[in-house]
Design a protein around this motif. Structure first.
Motif, PDB file in Angstrom:
ATOM      1  N   GLN A   1      -2.825 -78.125   8.996  1.00  0.00           N
ATOM      2  CA  GLN A   1      -4.164 -77.293   8.375  1.00  0.00           C
ATOM      3  C   GLN A   1      -4.273 -76.736   7.169  1.00  0.00           C
ATOM      4  O   GLN A   1      -5.327 -76.713   5.935  1.00  0.00           O
ATOM      5  N   ARG A   2      -3.033 -75.824   6.769  1.00  0.00           N
ATOM      6  CA  ARG A   2      -3.239 -74.695   5.771  1.00  0.00           C
ATOM      7  C   ARG A   2      -2.671 -75.830   4.580  1.00  0.00           C
ATOM      8  O   ARG A   2      -3.727 -75.156   3.810  1.00  0.00           O
ATOM      9  N   LEU A   3      -1.862 -76.588   4.915  1.00  0.00           N
ATOM     10  CA  LEU A   3      -1.967 -76.738   3.983  1.00  0.00           C
ATOM     11  C   LEU A   3      -2.826 -78.190   3.482  1.00  0.00           C
ATOM     12  O   LEU A   3      -2.812 -78.301   1.616  1.00  0.00           O
ATOM     13  N   ALA A   4      -3.912 -78.819   3.848  1.00  0.00           N
ATOM     14  CA  ALA A   4      -4.514 -79.142   3.731  1.00  0.00           C
ATOM     15  C   ALA A   4      -5.939 -79.247   2.682  1.00  0.00           C
ATOM     16  O   ALA A   4      -6.308 -79.623   1.826  1.00  0.00           O
ATOM     17  N   MET A   5      -5.945 -77.380   3.633  1.00  0.00           N
ATOM     18  CA  MET A   5      -7.339 -76.635   2.726  1.00  0.00           C
ATOM     19  C   MET A   5      -6.518 -76.183   1.131  1.00  0.00           C
ATOM     20  O   MET A   5      -7.600 -75.124   0.743  1.00  0.00           O
ATOM     21  N   ALA A   6      -5.516 -76.097   1.095  1.00  0.00           N
ATOM     22  CA  ALA A   6      -4.730 -75.434  -0.085  1.00  0.00           C
ATOM     23  C   ALA A   6      -5.382 -75.750  -1.107  1.00  0.00           C
ATOM     24  O   ALA A   6      -5.839 -77.013  -1.733  1.00  0.00           O
ATOM     25  N   ASP A   7      -6.082 -74.921  -2.116  1.00  0.00           N
ATOM     26  CA  ASP A   7      -6.575 -74.879  -3.089  1.00  0.00           C
ATOM     27  C   ASP A   7      -7.441 -75.778  -3.330  1.00  0.00           C
ATOM     28  O   ASP A   7      -8.081 -76.671  -3.834  1.00  0.00           O
ATOM     29  N   ARG A   8      -8.713 -75.669  -2.075  1.00  0.00           N
ATOM     30  CA  ARG A   8     -10.053 -76.746  -2.146  1.00  0.00           C
ATOM     31  C   ARG A   8     -10.728 -75.984  -0.768  1.00  0.00           C
ATOM     32  O   ARG A   8     -10.434 -75.169   0.242  1.00  0.00           O
ATOM     33  N   GLN A   9     -12.076 -76.689  -1.529  1.00  0.00           N
ATOM     34  CA  GLN A   9     -13.459 -76.128   0.141  1.00  0.00           C
ATOM     35  C   GLN A   9     -12.994 -77.240   0.800  1.00  0.00           C
ATOM     36  O   GLN A   9     -13.633 -76.689   1.929  1.00  0.00           O
ATOM     37  N   LYS A  10     -12.898 -77.923   1.045  1.00  0.00           N
ATOM     38  CA  LYS A  10     -13.006 -78.904   2.013  1.00  0.00           C
ATOM     39  C   LYS A  10     -11.809 -79.731   1.919  1.00  0.00           C
ATOM     40  O   LYS A  10     -11.128 -80.659   0.840  1.00  0.00           O
TER      41      LYS A  10
ATOM     42  N   ASP B   1      -9.572 -83.378   2.373  1.00  0.00           N
ATOM     43  CA  ASP B   1      -9.944 -84.654   2.191  1.00  0.00           C
ATOM     44  C   ASP B   1      -9.912 -85.243   3.600  1.00  0.00           C
ATOM     45  O   ASP B   1      -9.050 -84.969   4.765  1.00  0.00           O
ATOM     46  N   PRO B   2     -10.191 -86.250   3.264  1.00  0.00           N
ATOM     47  CA  PRO B   2     -11.015 -86.869   4.873  1.00  0.00           C
ATOM     48  C   PRO B   2      -9.130 -87.274   5.463  1.00  0.00           C
ATOM     49  O   PRO B   2      -9.475 -88.140   7.249  1.00  0.00           O
TER      50      PRO B   2
END
Length: 474
Positions: A406-415, A417-418
């Motif tokens: 989950q941390r990797l999915a949110m890195a440098d992103r506000q939201k 990717d589905p």
């Protein structure tokens, strides 16, 4: 050239006649000069007035050669020079044609491509053209005898003109032939390269066959039959016969291909023959090793039944019912392996090396599958004991994997990717359901373990996808 005229003999006659005539004329002139001087020295003084009327007539030759000296002699010399130049051009063209014929024959012996066939046709056309200009030259030479004493100046001039024309035609043809020769250079280089390979290739094939025969004799002396290698080597005998018959009968390209094939096949026979003693020793070692392993598996398979008894006593049926037939399957697999080992030993004794190798591979596969099945029962009991004692360790291990993804999915992103968030959310819900299923009197620990393992697998796939996409974007 296609037809060599009797020009050398004619030219030799003319040349020798010209030399003889020139020598004779020189001698006569010298005698006249020396004789005249001597006569002048001996005459009385009162006769000198008479000489003033006699000497001019004497030095003109008395009218026996009307055109001796002056322009007429120059025309004769020019005609002779034209004749010599034409002869030189003729011989240069003849030599060039002979050399080119050798090149064409070399190309034809090696190359059957359209370019090579066209070159042969163009050479034949050149041959016809050379015949024409050669005929012009020979006709001009035969038409004029420049050694005749009564040769007219006009005849010498005609000879000079015709011989010059013949020389020019020969020279033009020679230059065109030289350009044609230069255009043939790539074809000729390729053909010469193949011809240069021919003798070494054939000799290498012979030597490789000899080495294979020597290696085969050595293993037979050591008591190994190697019948299959002997058969493969015997099959090369007709190829050797064709190599000995030569490229003249079978062509250069086919001979080169045949030599390469013989080298390849004979080298394979030699290498296998040299490896055969070690191969026999390796089969012997594998027979002993696999027989020992089969015996050990027989002992280990006997321990599966007590493991199953403990699984039945302590855990629900879902935790062990897929292992019910392991003891029976293990015993059956070991028996099959022992049967194949017996067959492999028989093949080794008969020196059927490929059969022995194949049978040993079958034995190894049977024992590997049996080892995995026997090990699975013990591993199942070990994992179930561990999770029954402390399920929290498995839960935390799985939750850590999900949070890290989950941390990797949110890195440098506000939201997120589905495509990444959805499988991760599903994994969280799946883990929660597996943990909730542990509540109760008889929890299914094996179901719990398979669920947590499935969650970690899904999470690892999402992580790999994220890293791949970001790597491509960089």
């Amino acid at each position: 050239m296609t037809a060599t005229p009797p020009r050398p003999r004619t030219r030799d006659r003319w040349t020798s006649s010209a030399v003889a005539a020139g020598t004779e004329a020189g001698d006569r002139a010298g005698t006249a000069r020396s004789g005249g001087t001597l006569a002048l020295a001996l005459l009385p003084l009162h006769l000198f007035p008479l000489l003033t009327t006699v000497l001019p007539a004497a030095f003109t030759g008395g009218g026996t050669r009307r055109w001796f000296g002056g322009r007429g002699e120059n025309v004769r010399a020019e005609a002779q020079a034209a004749k010599d130049a034409a002869a030189a051009a003729f011989y240069e063209l003849d030599s060039a044609q002979r050399d080119l014929r050798i090149s064409i024959e070399t190309i034809a012996a090696v190359d059957s491509s359209p370019a090579a066939r066209k070159a042969a046709g163009d050479f034949e056309a050149f041959g016809r053209r050379i015949d024409e200009v050669s005929h012009q030259y020979i006709t001009a030479v035969d038409a004029h005898d420049l050694d005749r004493d009564d040769l007219e100046a006009s005849a010498a001039a005609r000879a000079r003109t015709e011989l010059t024309q013949a020389k020019d035609a020969l020279g033009t043809t020679k230059r065109d032939l030289d350009r044609f020769t230069q255009d043939l250079a790539p074809l000729l280089d390729k053909a010469e390269t193949q011809l240069a390979r021919l003798a070494p290739a054939v000799e290498r094939a012979r030597q490789t066959l000899l080495a294979a025969t020597t290696a085969l004799d050595a293993v037979r002396t050591a008591g190994l039959k190697a019948d299959d290698l002997a058969g493969r080597l015997a099959a090369l005998a007709p190829e050797l016969t064709k190599l000995n018959q030569g490229a003249g009968q079978h062509g250069v390209p086919d001979t080169l291909h045949r030599a390469d094939r013989v080298v390849r096949d004979a080298e394979a026979v030699r290498a296998e023959a040299e490896r055969l003693p070690e191969r026999a020793r390796d089969i012997d070692r594998r027979l002993v090793s696999l027989r020992t392993r089969a015996q050990a598996l027989t002992t280990r398979s006997e321990q599966v039944q007590p493991i199953l008894s403990e699984l039945r006593r302590r855990f629900t049926a879902a935790c062990w019912q897929d292992l019910q037939r392991v003891p029976e399957q293990a015993a059956q697999s070991v028996r099959q392996a022992e049967t194949k080992l017996t067959e492999a030993q028989r093949a080794r004794d008969d020196q059927r090396w490929p059969d022995a190798t194949a049978l040993l591979s079958t034995v190894r596969a049977l024992l590997n599958s049996t080892d995995e099945a026997v090990s699975a029962a013990g591993d199942r009991l070990h994992r179930l004991n561990a999770v029954a004692k402390d399920p929290q360790a498995e839960i935390e291990r799985t939750r850590f994997a999900v949070r890290d993804a989950q941390r990797l999915a949110m890195a440098d992103r506000q939201k997120p990717d589905p495509r990444h968030a959805r499988p991760l959310d599903d994994s969280v819900a799946r883990l929660d359901r597996a943990v909730a299923a542990l509540d109760g009197r008889h929890p299914d620990y094996w179901h719990f373990l398979t669920e947590t393992e499935a969650v970690r697998t899904t999470v690892a796939r999402v992580v790999a996808q994220i890293r791949e996409e970001r790597g491509q974007g960089a």
